[in-house]
Design a protein around this motif. Structure first.
Motif, PDB file in Angstrom:
ATOM      1  N   VAL A 296      -0.346   3.245  14.069  1.00  0.00           N
ATOM      2  CA  VAL A 296       0.860   3.096  13.256  1.00  0.00           C
ATOM      3  C   VAL A 296       1.182   1.621  13.155  1.00  0.00           C
ATOM      4  CG1 VAL A 296       3.326   3.621  13.092  1.00  0.00           C
ATOM      5  CG2 VAL A 296       1.729   5.345  13.971  1.00  0.00           C
ATOM      6  N   GLU A 297       1.544   1.209  11.935  1.00  0.00           N
ATOM      7  CA  GLU A 297       1.950  -0.185  11.761  1.00  0.00           C
ATOM      8  C   GLU A 297       3.224  -0.256  10.933  1.00  0.00           C
ATOM      9  OE1 GLU A 297      -0.324  -2.342   8.147  1.00  0.00           O
ATOM     10  OE2 GLU A 297      -1.652  -1.679   9.755  1.00  0.00           O
ATOM     11  N   LEU A 298       3.996  -1.271  11.195  1.00  0.00           N
ATOM     12  CA  LEU A 298       5.205  -1.573  10.450  1.00  0.00           C
ATOM     13  C   LEU A 298       4.825  -2.394   9.229  1.00  0.00           C
ATOM     14  CD1 LEU A 298       8.363  -1.751  10.270  1.00  0.00           C
ATOM     15  CD2 LEU A 298       8.164  -3.851  11.627  1.00  0.00           C
ATOM     16  N   ILE A 299       5.298  -1.989   8.066  1.00  0.00           N
ATOM     17  CA  ILE A 299       5.048  -2.749   6.844  1.00  0.00           C
ATOM     18  C   ILE A 299       6.101  -3.843   6.748  1.00  0.00           C
ATOM     19  CG2 ILE A 299       4.971  -2.673   4.318  1.00  0.00           C
ATOM     20  CD1 ILE A 299       2.612  -1.270   5.692  1.00  0.00           C
ATOM     21  N   GLU A 300       5.660  -5.072   6.856  1.00  0.00           N
ATOM     22  CA  GLU A 300       6.574  -6.210   6.763  1.00  0.00           C
ATOM     23  C   GLU A 300       6.418  -6.951   5.446  1.00  0.00           C
ATOM     24  OE1 GLU A 300       7.437  -7.930  10.934  1.00  0.00           O
ATOM     25  OE2 GLU A 300       5.278  -7.486  10.896  1.00  0.00           O
ATOM     26  N   THR A 301       5.266  -6.810   4.837  1.00  0.00           N
ATOM     27  CA  THR A 301       4.980  -7.422   3.541  1.00  0.00           C
ATOM     28  C   THR A 301       4.307  -6.373   2.681  1.00  0.00           C
ATOM     29  OG1 THR A 301       4.615  -9.542   4.636  1.00  0.00           O
ATOM     30  CG2 THR A 301       3.806  -9.326   2.380  1.00  0.00           C
ATOM     31  N   LEU A 302       4.823  -6.187   1.489  1.00  0.00           N
ATOM     32  CA  LEU A 302       4.225  -5.198   0.598  1.00  0.00           C
ATOM     33  C   LEU A 302       2.900  -5.695   0.043  1.00  0.00           C
ATOM     34  CD1 LEU A 302       7.267  -3.959  -1.481  1.00  0.00           C
ATOM     35  CD2 LEU A 302       5.987  -2.680   0.232  1.00  0.00           C
ATOM     36  N   ASP A 303       1.956  -4.792  -0.008  1.00  0.00           N
ATOM     37  CA  ASP A 303       0.703  -5.064  -0.703  1.00  0.00           C
ATOM     38  C   ASP A 303       0.398  -3.838  -1.568  1.00  0.00           C
ATOM     39  OD1 ASP A 303      -0.282  -3.109   1.021  1.00  0.00           O
ATOM     40  OD2 ASP A 303      -1.415  -4.506   2.239  1.00  0.00           O
ATOM     41  N   ALA A 304      -0.618  -3.918  -2.372  1.00  0.00           N
ATOM     42  CA  ALA A 304      -0.937  -2.836  -3.302  1.00  0.00           C
ATOM     43  C   ALA A 304      -1.183  -1.517  -2.577  1.00  0.00           C
ATOM     44  CB  ALA A 304      -2.157  -3.216  -4.143  1.00  0.00           C
ATOM     45  N   GLU A 305      -1.835  -1.564  -1.423  1.00  0.00           N
ATOM     46  CA  GLU A 305      -2.146  -0.343  -0.686  1.00  0.00           C
ATOM     47  C   GLU A 305      -0.882   0.349  -0.179  1.00  0.00           C
ATOM     48  OE1 GLU A 305      -5.025   1.134   2.937  1.00  0.00           O
ATOM     49  OE2 GLU A 305      -4.061  -0.833   3.114  1.00  0.00           O
ATOM     50  N   SER A 306       0.051  -0.416   0.409  1.00  0.00           N
ATOM     51  CA  SER A 306       1.273   0.214   0.934  1.00  0.00           C
ATOM     52  C   SER A 306       2.166   0.713  -0.196  1.00  0.00           C
ATOM     53  CB  SER A 306       2.023  -0.736   1.869  1.00  0.00           C
ATOM     54  OG  SER A 306       2.368  -1.934   1.225  1.00  0.00           O
ATOM     55  N   ILE A 307       2.245  -0.028  -1.287  1.00  0.00           N
ATOM     56  CA  ILE A 307       3.032   0.429  -2.442  1.00  0.00           C
ATOM     57  C   ILE A 307       2.454   1.743  -2.960  1.00  0.00           C
ATOM     58  CG2 ILE A 307       3.595  -0.049  -4.866  1.00  0.00           C
ATOM     59  CD1 ILE A 307       3.735  -3.065  -4.016  1.00  0.00           C
ATOM     60  N   GLU A 308       1.136   1.777  -3.109  1.00  0.00           N
ATOM     61  CA  GLU A 308       0.483   2.985  -3.615  1.00  0.00           C
ATOM     62  C   GLU A 308       0.726   4.166  -2.686  1.00  0.00           C
ATOM     63  OE1 GLU A 308      -2.246   6.097  -4.256  1.00  0.00           O
ATOM     64  OE2 GLU A 308      -2.495   4.808  -2.514  1.00  0.00           O
ATOM     65  N   ALA A 309       0.654   3.962  -1.378  1.00  0.00           N
ATOM     66  CA  ALA A 309       0.842   5.052  -0.419  1.00  0.00           C
ATOM     67  C   ALA A 309       2.255   5.619  -0.488  1.00  0.00           C
ATOM     68  CB  ALA A 309       0.535   4.567   0.995  1.00  0.00           C
ATOM     69  N   PHE A 310       3.270   4.754  -0.474  1.00  0.00           N
ATOM     70  CA  PHE A 310       4.644   5.246  -0.516  1.00  0.00           C
ATOM     71  C   PHE A 310       4.955   5.888  -1.863  1.00  0.00           C
ATOM     72  CE2 PHE A 310       5.231   2.783   3.318  1.00  0.00           C
ATOM     73  CZ  PHE A 310       6.138   3.555   4.031  1.00  0.00           C
ATOM     74  N   CYS A 311       4.529   5.289  -2.949  1.00  0.00           N
ATOM     75  CA  CYS A 311       4.808   5.837  -4.273  1.00  0.00           C
ATOM     76  C   CYS A 311       4.023   7.127  -4.524  1.00  0.00           C
ATOM     77  CB  CYS A 311       4.534   4.806  -5.361  1.00  0.00           C
ATOM     78  SG  CYS A 311       5.724   3.438  -5.342  1.00  0.00           S
TER      79      CYS A 311
END
Length: 145
Positions: free
Chosen positions: A5-20
């Motif tokens: 598990v990691e904390l998202i501190e900076t958005l990148d394309a992968e994290s945006i795609e996962a949450f959306c």
């Protein structure tokens, strides 16, 4: 299964795609989640966006809110998404345990989880690890401090 598990501190394309990608599973309403909304959440100290990774890729997401109220610190998980499978249960457990650890570290005496009542696998998992159902779709676990 090795899940980190990691904390998202900076958005990148992968994290945006996962949450959306995962957000429509949380509601029957049209999605209002956007990269801008995620950026606003990351900028607020009350929100922690967590992702679970397996084999390097994001396989689950969780949004934790921890905030000070008069007399107590509250913690709440509104958005936990993982597959509704046995493997998904393990991912969800890893995410919820990390959220609980972070809530306790911030001074919360309990954590609340909001879940769709129709997600039977998820809801039975919450009860199995010590959460009590307060009402349909709302679970709470108190920590002994």
């Amino acid at each position: 299964m090795n899940v980190e598990v990691e904390l998202i501190e900076t958005l990148d394309a992968e994290s945006i795609e996962a949450f959306c990608r995962d957000e429509p599973e949380l509601s029957s309403r049209p999605s209002r989640l956007s990269p801008e909304a995620l950026a606003r959440m990351i900028a607020l100290p009350e929100f922690q966006l967590l992702v679970a990774r397996r084999n390097g890729g994001i396989c689950g997401t969780l949004t934790l809110a921890v905030y000070q109220m008069p007399g107590e610190v509250k913690a709440r998980v509104d958005d936990l998404v993982a597959e509704q499978t046995e493997g998904g249960q393990a991912i969800a457990l890893t995410l919820i345990r990390e959220a609980a650890r972070r809530a306790v570290a911030a001074g919360a005496a309990a954590i609340q989880v909001v879940s769709k009542p129709a997600l039977l696998v998820a809801n039975s998992t919450f009860e199995r690890i010590g959460f009590r159902q307060e009402r349909p779709g709302i679970y709470r676990r108190t920590f002994h401090t």
